[in-house]
Design a protein around this motif. Structure first.
Motif: not given
Ligand code: GLC
Length: 405
Positions: A15, A17, A28-29, A33, A76, A119, A137, A175, A177, A205, A217, A237, A245
């Motif tokens: 995987f 990111h 990644e957020q 955040r 993302h 993703y 999120h 994939w 999310d 998802r 997860e 995952c 990530w």
């Molecule tokens: C979590 C994280 C998200 C990431 C994901 C991967 O939900 O918050 O940022 O992409 O995991 O499964």
């Protein structure tokens, strides 16, 4: 990889990111955040210039880890597109780098026979049509000037999915999310994916309930932990780091021992494992993450026969810490939690196997069914696997192979 079976025969995937968030290197957020205003976050695009981006190096790493497919963040939650989309300017080809990362990665994957999955986040923190309301999120609410309109946003997703499915060759997995966490649906998108990419597998998802497999997860899903054999298709995952990530400069990496235990636990129960790394802003994977992947690959290379073309057996060892897999008359005992002594007693087996070996290094394992002091009353003689090198392999997951008569 037309069917679900073929996908689950692949066992482990890498995987990835990667996006603008790699630049500050926190999470990644980042935008959500750290409550960074959208315009300020978007300015990171002017710094995106991964001079060492090399898709073949990513594939090399996946192969070294024993992984046989790859899933990359096409988009993302921040809405930044890693491909040259016509739907927004917030994309990789509008950065100093100027190259279509996804096109280059897809080319390398197809050339090397590495199935590629994408993703794709349903939440989009950049698009002004996305109806942010603080669900899951999402951003807490619209920013000034936003014109939230779900149907319009679904049209954009439809165009993006169409681009992704028609320009980059065969896709193994879509994939999704963040679909389920926002309580909105778009039931026409999965059928679109299946029409444009026949045979594609879609996770659970998305924006409708017709996914092909579920995605527990990290350790957030006790209902999966409780199952000795997965009743339905599962791809677990996890990331190599405990916090993020995406690339995090000051990451708290998991121990290799912990990750090996998790990988083994999922694979032995019939699931796939998708393990994530976050490449740095220059496109390379940091040495710690790469080292973890290589350690997993080294272990997997040694114990692979216990995790491929096997069935999960639920009734040989009742201790859930010792999953058992089987191929014909061969049993594999997976010691994914450390043993407290140098032996394993298998009370359901009372005959010695023809042969027992430690798969990790091939050494023969002595077996015995002699009476043990603890069983003096009942006289039971369970199979005893003796002299197990528990200290030597304290940092690993031992797998024992028993060839029964
Ligand atoms: C979590 C994280 C998200 C990431 C994901 C991967 O939900 O918050 O940022 O992409 O995991 O499964």
């Amino acid at each position: 990889m037309a069917t679900l079976d073929a996908f689950f025969a692949r066992r482990m995937g890498l995987f990835i990111h990667w996006g603008l968030y790699a630049i500050p290197g926190w999470h990644e957020q980042h935008q959500l955040r750290l409550r960074t205003p959208r315009a300020e976050y978007a300015r990171l695009a002017a710094q995106f210039h991964p001079t060492a981006f090399d898709p073949d190096a990513w594939i090399d790493l996946a192969e070294a880890a024993g992984m046989s497919y790859l899933v990359v963040t096409a988009k993302h939650l921040d809405g930044f597109c890693l491909w040259d989309t016509a739907t927004t300017e917030f994309k990789v080809t509008r950065t100093p780098f100027g190259r279509d990362v996804l096109a280059e990665l897809a080319e390398a994957c197809h050339r090397r026979g590495m199935p590629l999955g994408l993703y794709y986040s349903a939440i989009d923190q950049h698009c002004t049509f996305y109806p942010n309301r603080g669900r899951g999120h999402e951003l807490a609410g619209p920013e000034p000037g936003d014109t939230p309109e779900w149907e319009r946003f679904v049209d954009i997703m439809e165009r993006q999915i169409t681009e992704l499915c028609t320009r980059y060759g065969r896709l193994a997995v879509f994939w999704w999310d963040s679909g389920p966490e926002i309580g909105l649906t778009a039931p026409r998108l999965n059928p679109l994916l299946r029409r444009l990419q026949p045979g594609i597998l879609i996770n659970n998802r998305g924006l409708s309930a017709d996914g092909d497999f579920s995605t527990p997860e990290r350790d957030y899903s006790p209902e999966f932990d409780a199952q000795k054999r997965f009743a339905k298709p599962v791809e677990a995952c996890q990331a190599v780091g405990a916090e993020s990530w995406g690339w995090r400069q000051d990451e708290d990496y998991f121990s290799t021992r912990y990750l090996l235990g998790e990988v083994d636990r999922v694979l032995a129960r019939g699931g796939n494992y998708l393990l994530n790394v976050g490449p740095r802003p220059d496109g390379t994977v940091d040495p710690t993450s790469a080292g973890i992947l290589k350690a997993i690959g080294d272990w997997y290379g040694r114990v692979k026969e216990s995790l491929t073309d096997v069935e999960t057996v639920e009734d040989i060892v009742t201790d859930p810490a010792v999953p058992v897999t089987r191929r014909g008359n061969t049993l594999y005992l997976h010691l994914h939690r450390p043993l407290n002594a140098r032996r394993l007693l298998v009370t359901t087996l009372t005959a010695r196997p023809e042969r027992a070996i430690l798969l990790n290094d091939g050494r023969p394992i002595r077996t015995s069914t002699e009476l043990l002091p603890r069983y003096y009353r009942k006289g039971e003689r369970p199979l005893r696997l003796c002299d197990l090198p528990v200290d030597e392999f304290a940092g690993s997951v031992m797998v024992l192979r028993l060839d029964l008569a």
